[in-house]
Scaffold this motif. Structure first.
Motif, PDB file in Angstrom:
ATOM      1  N   LEU A  65      13.366 -13.609  51.452  1.00  0.00           N
ATOM      2  CA  LEU A  65      14.980 -13.955  51.075  1.00  0.00           C
ATOM      3  C   LEU A  65      14.965 -15.491  50.864  1.00  0.00           C
ATOM      4  O   LEU A  65      14.638 -16.382  51.822  1.00  0.00           O
ATOM      5  N   ASP A  66      15.251 -16.048  49.764  1.00  0.00           N
ATOM      6  CA  ASP A  66      15.674 -17.157  49.407  1.00  0.00           C
ATOM      7  C   ASP A  66      16.959 -17.509  49.580  1.00  0.00           C
ATOM      8  O   ASP A  66      17.734 -17.275  48.556  1.00  0.00           O
ATOM      9  N   TYR A  83       4.516 -12.494  47.029  1.00  0.00           N
ATOM     10  CA  TYR A  83       5.660 -12.260  47.629  1.00  0.00           C
ATOM     11  C   TYR A  83       6.715 -11.255  46.756  1.00  0.00           C
ATOM     12  O   TYR A  83       6.784 -11.264  45.582  1.00  0.00           O
ATOM     13  N   ARG A  84       7.517 -10.229  47.382  1.00  0.00           N
ATOM     14  CA  ARG A  84       8.572  -9.840  46.996  1.00  0.00           C
ATOM     15  C   ARG A  84       9.804 -10.472  47.149  1.00  0.00           C
ATOM     16  O   ARG A  84      10.261 -10.325  48.324  1.00  0.00           O
ATOM     17  N   VAL A  85      10.310 -11.079  46.101  1.00  0.00           N
ATOM     18  CA  VAL A  85      11.414 -12.132  46.215  1.00  0.00           C
ATOM     19  C   VAL A  85      13.054 -11.575  45.990  1.00  0.00           C
ATOM     20  O   VAL A  85      12.809 -10.957  45.009  1.00  0.00           O
ATOM     21  N   THR A  86      13.838 -11.899  46.949  1.00  0.00           N
ATOM     22  CA  THR A  86      15.196 -11.850  46.687  1.00  0.00           C
ATOM     23  C   THR A  86      15.907 -13.195  46.739  1.00  0.00           C
ATOM     24  O   THR A  86      15.549 -13.960  47.765  1.00  0.00           O
ATOM     25  N   GLY A  87      16.595 -13.413  45.988  1.00  0.00           N
ATOM     26  CA  GLY A  87      17.150 -14.996  46.139  1.00  0.00           C
ATOM     27  C   GLY A  87      18.804 -14.750  45.920  1.00  0.00           C
ATOM     28  O   GLY A  87      19.437 -13.775  45.232  1.00  0.00           O
ATOM     29  N   ILE A  88      19.435 -15.565  46.715  1.00  0.00           N
ATOM     30  CA  ILE A  88      20.941 -15.566  46.748  1.00  0.00           C
ATOM     31  C   ILE A  88      21.578 -16.975  46.691  1.00  0.00           C
ATOM     32  O   ILE A  88      20.949 -18.011  46.949  1.00  0.00           O
ATOM     33  N   ALA A  96      22.097 -16.468  37.202  1.00  0.00           N
ATOM     34  CA  ALA A  96      21.726 -16.043  35.884  1.00  0.00           C
ATOM     35  C   ALA A  96      20.835 -16.613  35.626  1.00  0.00           C
ATOM     36  O   ALA A  96      19.684 -15.687  34.851  1.00  0.00           O
ATOM     37  N   HIS A  97      20.391 -17.827  35.649  1.00  0.00           N
ATOM     38  CA  HIS A  97      19.353 -18.374  35.081  1.00  0.00           C
ATOM     39  C   HIS A  97      18.042 -17.909  35.928  1.00  0.00           C
ATOM     40  O   HIS A  97      17.030 -17.783  35.262  1.00  0.00           O
ATOM     41  N   ALA A  98      18.134 -17.847  37.183  1.00  0.00           N
ATOM     42  CA  ALA A  98      17.025 -17.419  37.793  1.00  0.00           C
ATOM     43  C   ALA A  98      16.431 -15.908  37.629  1.00  0.00           C
ATOM     44  O   ALA A  98      15.331 -15.739  37.293  1.00  0.00           O
ATOM     45  N   GLN A  99      17.731 -15.076  37.237  1.00  0.00           N
ATOM     46  CA  GLN A  99      17.045 -13.852  36.841  1.00  0.00           C
ATOM     47  C   GLN A  99      16.665 -13.682  35.621  1.00  0.00           C
ATOM     48  O   GLN A  99      15.613 -12.942  35.155  1.00  0.00           O
ATOM     49  N   GLN A 100      16.893 -14.556  34.650  1.00  0.00           N
ATOM     50  CA  GLN A 100      16.351 -14.496  33.461  1.00  0.00           C
ATOM     51  C   GLN A 100      15.107 -15.120  33.412  1.00  0.00           C
ATOM     52  O   GLN A 100      14.120 -14.643  32.681  1.00  0.00           O
ATOM     53  N   HIS A 101      14.697 -16.348  34.114  1.00  0.00           N
ATOM     54  CA  HIS A 101      13.403 -16.945  34.174  1.00  0.00           C
ATOM     55  C   HIS A 101      12.499 -16.298  35.119  1.00  0.00           C
ATOM     56  O   HIS A 101      11.118 -16.540  35.322  1.00  0.00           O
ATOM     57  N   CYS A 102      13.034 -15.450  36.015  1.00  0.00           N
ATOM     58  CA  CYS A 102      12.162 -14.741  36.864  1.00  0.00           C
ATOM     59  C   CYS A 102      12.501 -13.145  37.262  1.00  0.00           C
ATOM     60  O   CYS A 102      13.305 -12.646  38.329  1.00  0.00           O
ATOM     61  N   PRO A 103      12.470 -12.355  36.128  1.00  0.00           N
ATOM     62  CA  PRO A 103      12.799 -11.062  36.019  1.00  0.00           C
ATOM     63  C   PRO A 103      12.083 -10.118  37.154  1.00  0.00           C
ATOM     64  O   PRO A 103      12.530  -9.012  37.722  1.00  0.00           O
ATOM     65  N   GLU A 104      10.913 -10.632  37.984  1.00  0.00           N
ATOM     66  CA  GLU A 104      10.212  -9.931  38.803  1.00  0.00           C
ATOM     67  C   GLU A 104      10.970  -9.849  40.151  1.00  0.00           C
ATOM     68  O   GLU A 104      10.677  -9.179  41.048  1.00  0.00           O
ATOM     69  N   ALA A 105      11.768 -10.668  40.469  1.00  0.00           N
ATOM     70  CA  ALA A 105      12.655 -10.960  41.730  1.00  0.00           C
ATOM     71  C   ALA A 105      14.018 -10.384  41.383  1.00  0.00           C
ATOM     72  O   ALA A 105      14.406 -10.015  40.414  1.00  0.00           O
ATOM     73  N   GLU A 106      14.785 -10.313  42.481  1.00  0.00           N
ATOM     74  CA  GLU A 106      16.008  -9.871  42.632  1.00  0.00           C
ATOM     75  C   GLU A 106      17.010 -11.055  43.249  1.00  0.00           C
ATOM     76  O   GLU A 106      16.751 -11.704  43.990  1.00  0.00           O
TER      77      GLU A 106
END
Length: 279
Positions: A65-66, A83-88, A96-106
Motif C-alpha cells: 500500500l502506497d 508487487y500487488r500495489v494499492t495506492g491512495i 486518475a493519472h495513476a490509474q490511467q498509467h498503471c492499470p495493473e494497480a488499484e
C-alpha cells in the motif's frame, strides 16, 4: 487550497524527475533487507554472485500500500517487480493519472489519517514527506494506527521525510528565496519558493508563487517538523518495532542509495528514513 503540481500530474513528474526509479528501488531494497530472514528459497535456488539479495524474479509477491501515491510512478516500478500495489492519495487528479498509467494497480482517493480499505498488506510506504502533513500529534497517531491496522503481523512500514533535527542551527534552506524554471510541452513554468519555521506549531511552512502563460498562483503549505526520537516514540506507542531510523543514504540524499549501504544514525542530514515492523 489549490496545489499547482498535484492539479497537473504530468508537470509534477517533469518537475520531479526520477528516471532511475530511485525512490521505488529504495523501498524494494529495504523490504528485501529487512524481511530477508523470512524468505525461503525454492529448491535449486542460487544467489547472485555479486549480491546477498535474491533475484527479483524469485522473490515472493507482496501486497504493498502506497500512502500518498501521487502519479503512481513508483507503483509502476513495483508492479513490474512482482508487487500487488494499492495506492491512495487525497488528489483526485493524481489518482486518475495513476490509474490511467498503471492499470495493473488499484488506486483510490483517501485521507492518510482516516483510510479504511478492509484488507491487510505486507508493506506500507509513505514517501516524500507525506507523513509530515499530519501536523498535530493526534493526526500522526491516527495515521500510524491506520497503518498498523492495515499491516499483517510482521509487515513493514517504510517512511521517508524531512528531518526536523536538520534545522537545529542550520538555516541553509531558510536564508533565501529559491527560483526554478521548467519548459514543458511548449510552456514555461517559473516558481519562487521561500521556507520558514513556525516554532510555536513546530511546522516548516512554505510559500510558492507560480507564473506561467501570463497567470499567477500563490500557494501555501506546511510540514510537521518531526525529530528522530519523536518519530521513534510515536511508532513504538502505535505498535511498531523500529528496525532502522537513519538519515543517509536514501532516495533523496546527496549520498547515493545502494542496496547494501551502511545506514547512518548521525541524524544531522535533511532526510529521515523509518523502517518499522508491526508487532
Amino acid at each position: 487550497m489549490r496545489n499547482f503540481l498535484t492539479d497537473n500530474p504530468e508537470i509534477y513528474e517533469a518537475w520531479f524527475p526520477d528516471p532511475h526509479h530511485t525512490a521505488a528501488t529504495f523501498v524494494d531494497d529495504v523490504v528485501t533487507r529487512f524481511t530477508e530472514f523470512q524468505w525461503k528459497p525454492d529448491p535449486g535456488f542460487q544467489w547472485k554472485s555479486e549480491s546477498r539479495f535474491p533475484l527479483k524474479s524469485q522473490r515472493p509477491s507482496r501486497d504493498l500500500l502506497d500512502v500518498g501515491c501521487g502519479t503512481g510512478r513508483d507503483a509502476r516500478y513495483w508492479v513490474r517487480n512482482g508487487y500487488r500495489v494499492t495506492g491512495i492519495d487525497t488528489s483526485a487528479d493524481m489518482v486518475a493519472h495513476a490509474q490511467q498509467h498503471c492499470p495493473e494497480a488499484e488506486f483510490a482517493v483517501a485521507d492518510m489519517r482516516e483510510f479504511s480499505l478492509g484488507r491487510e498488506f505486507d508493506v506500507i510506504t509513505c514517501l516524500d514527506s507525506a507523513l509530515l502533513y499530519c501536523h498535530r500529534n493526534e493526526e500522526l497517531v491516527s495515521f500510524l494506527r491506520r497503518c498498523h491496522e492495515h499491516l499483517r503481523p510482521g509487515g513493514l512500514l517504510v517512511a521517508e521525510a524531512r528531518n526536523g533535527a536538520f534545522f537545529l542551527g542550520n538555516t541553509e534552506l531558510l536564508d533565501t528565496t529559491s527560483e526554478r524554471e521548467l519548459s514543458y510541452d511548449g510552456s514555461t513554468y517559473r516558481s519562487w519558493t521561500r521556507l520558514w519555521i513556525d516554532h510555536a506549531e513546530q511546522l516548516l511552512r512554505r510559500e510558492r508563487a507560480w507564473q506561467h502563460d501570463g497567470s499567477e498562483l500563490v500557494q501555501r503549505s506546511a510540514w510537521r517538523l518531526l525529530f528522530p526520537q519523536e518519530l521513534r516514540h510515536f511508532a513504538d506507542t502505535c505498535g511498531f518495532d523500529v528496525l532502522a531510523l537513519f538519515d543517509e543514504p536514501g532516495p533523496r540524499t546527496d549520498s547515493p542509495w545502494q542496496a547494501d549501504a551502511e545506514l547512518s544514525e548521525r541524524m544531522s542530514g535533511d532526510r529521515l528514513h523509518l523502517i518499522a515492523r508491526r508487532r
